[in-house]
Design a protein around this motif. Structure first.
Motif, PDB file in Angstrom:
ATOM      1  N   TYR A   1      28.144  48.837  55.931  1.00 19.43           N
ATOM      2  CA  TYR A   1      27.298  48.294  56.994  1.00 19.43           C
ATOM      3  C   TYR A   1      27.185  49.221  58.199  1.00 19.43           C
ATOM      4  O   TYR A   1      26.163  49.235  58.876  1.00 19.43           O
ATOM      5  CB  TYR A   1      27.792  46.903  57.419  1.00 19.43           C
ATOM      6  CG  TYR A   1      27.401  45.864  56.410  1.00 19.43           C
ATOM      7  CD1 TYR A   1      26.129  45.308  56.418  1.00 19.43           C
ATOM      8  CD2 TYR A   1      28.284  45.466  55.416  1.00 19.43           C
ATOM      9  CE1 TYR A   1      25.741  44.384  55.477  1.00 19.43           C
ATOM     10  CE2 TYR A   1      27.910  44.531  54.471  1.00 19.43           C
ATOM     11  CZ  TYR A   1      26.641  43.997  54.501  1.00 19.43           C
ATOM     12  OH  TYR A   1      26.259  43.085  53.555  1.00 19.43           O
TER      13      TYR A   1
ATOM     14  N   TYR B   1      23.868  51.223  56.124  1.00 19.84           N
ATOM     15  CA  TYR B   1      22.810  50.419  56.754  1.00 19.84           C
ATOM     16  C   TYR B   1      22.573  50.815  58.208  1.00 19.84           C
ATOM     17  O   TYR B   1      21.521  50.533  58.763  1.00 19.84           O
ATOM     18  CB  TYR B   1      23.146  48.928  56.697  1.00 19.84           C
ATOM     19  CG  TYR B   1      22.884  48.277  55.365  1.00 19.84           C
ATOM     20  CD1 TYR B   1      21.765  48.572  54.622  1.00 19.84           C
ATOM     21  CD2 TYR B   1      23.779  47.348  54.860  1.00 19.84           C
ATOM     22  CE1 TYR B   1      21.529  47.968  53.402  1.00 19.84           C
ATOM     23  CE2 TYR B   1      23.558  46.733  53.657  1.00 19.84           C
ATOM     24  CZ  TYR B   1      22.425  47.034  52.929  1.00 19.84           C
ATOM     25  OH  TYR B   1      22.200  46.432  51.739  1.00 19.84           O
TER      26      TYR B   1
ATOM     27  N   TYR C   1      24.074  49.644  60.946  1.00 19.73           N
ATOM     28  CA  TYR C   1      24.106  48.517  61.885  1.00 19.73           C
ATOM     29  C   TYR C   1      25.070  48.733  63.046  1.00 19.73           C
ATOM     30  O   TYR C   1      25.053  47.985  64.003  1.00 19.73           O
ATOM     31  CB  TYR C   1      24.494  47.226  61.172  1.00 19.73           C
ATOM     32  CG  TYR C   1      23.418  46.678  60.272  1.00 19.73           C
ATOM     33  CD1 TYR C   1      22.134  46.470  60.741  1.00 19.73           C
ATOM     34  CD2 TYR C   1      23.698  46.367  58.958  1.00 19.73           C
ATOM     35  CE1 TYR C   1      21.145  45.959  59.909  1.00 19.73           C
ATOM     36  CE2 TYR C   1      22.720  45.856  58.124  1.00 19.73           C
ATOM     37  CZ  TYR C   1      21.450  45.653  58.610  1.00 19.73           C
ATOM     38  OH  TYR C   1      20.484  45.156  57.796  1.00 19.73           O
TER      39      TYR C   1
END
Length: 142
Positions: free
Chosen positions: A102, A106, A108
């Motif tokens: 994550y 990704y 994030y």
């Protein structure tokens, strides 16, 4: 050594989960309880065999395998393994995987990755708490 149980179905975790959710778990937890909901949802992610996965952004653990890992107190968790038979544990943890995935893949950011990792660890702990009823001797099914 202490016998923790005997599982006689050939389908492994699939048969175990079917019995858990179709029969005893439904009665034990109640179909509208948080416990039944969490366990039923979590069942969809249960590995049923040693499964190959790719780990992005981690050169040391580029190719790993995912399956169950027994833990103390008759608990269990997910783990990564180095081999395709899931016998050699990897030092790379599932919590680290979530964080890396994550945060890095990704993008994030670390705060969100920390939150996802904490949620995973909380669900894992709750799953083992909800399984406490099964950690005592139960009569065998016919």
């Amino acid at each position: 050594f202490k016998l923790l149980g005997v599982f006689k179905e050939l389908g492994g975790m699939e048969d175990f989960a079917e019995q858990l959710f179709k029969h005893h778990g439904y009665c034990l937890w109640g179909s509208d309880s948080d416990a039944y909901s969490l366990m039923s949802d979590y069942q969809n992610y249960w590995p049923t065999s040693c499964t190959k996965i790719s780990v992005y952004g981690n050169d040391d653990n580029n190719q790993l395998y995912w399956h169950w890992m027994p833990a103390s107190g008759a608990n269990f968790t997910y783990a990564f393994y180095e081999d395709d038979e899931c016998t050699e544990y990897s030092n790379y943890t599932v919590a680290e995987y979530f964080y890396d995935y994550y945060n890095t893949v990704y993008g994030y950011g670390s705060d969100y990755a920390d939150e996802v990792t904490a949620e995973y660890e909380e669900r894992q702990a709750l799953m083992n708490v909800y399984m406490d009823e099964y950690k005592v001797c139960q009569p065998c099914r016919a």
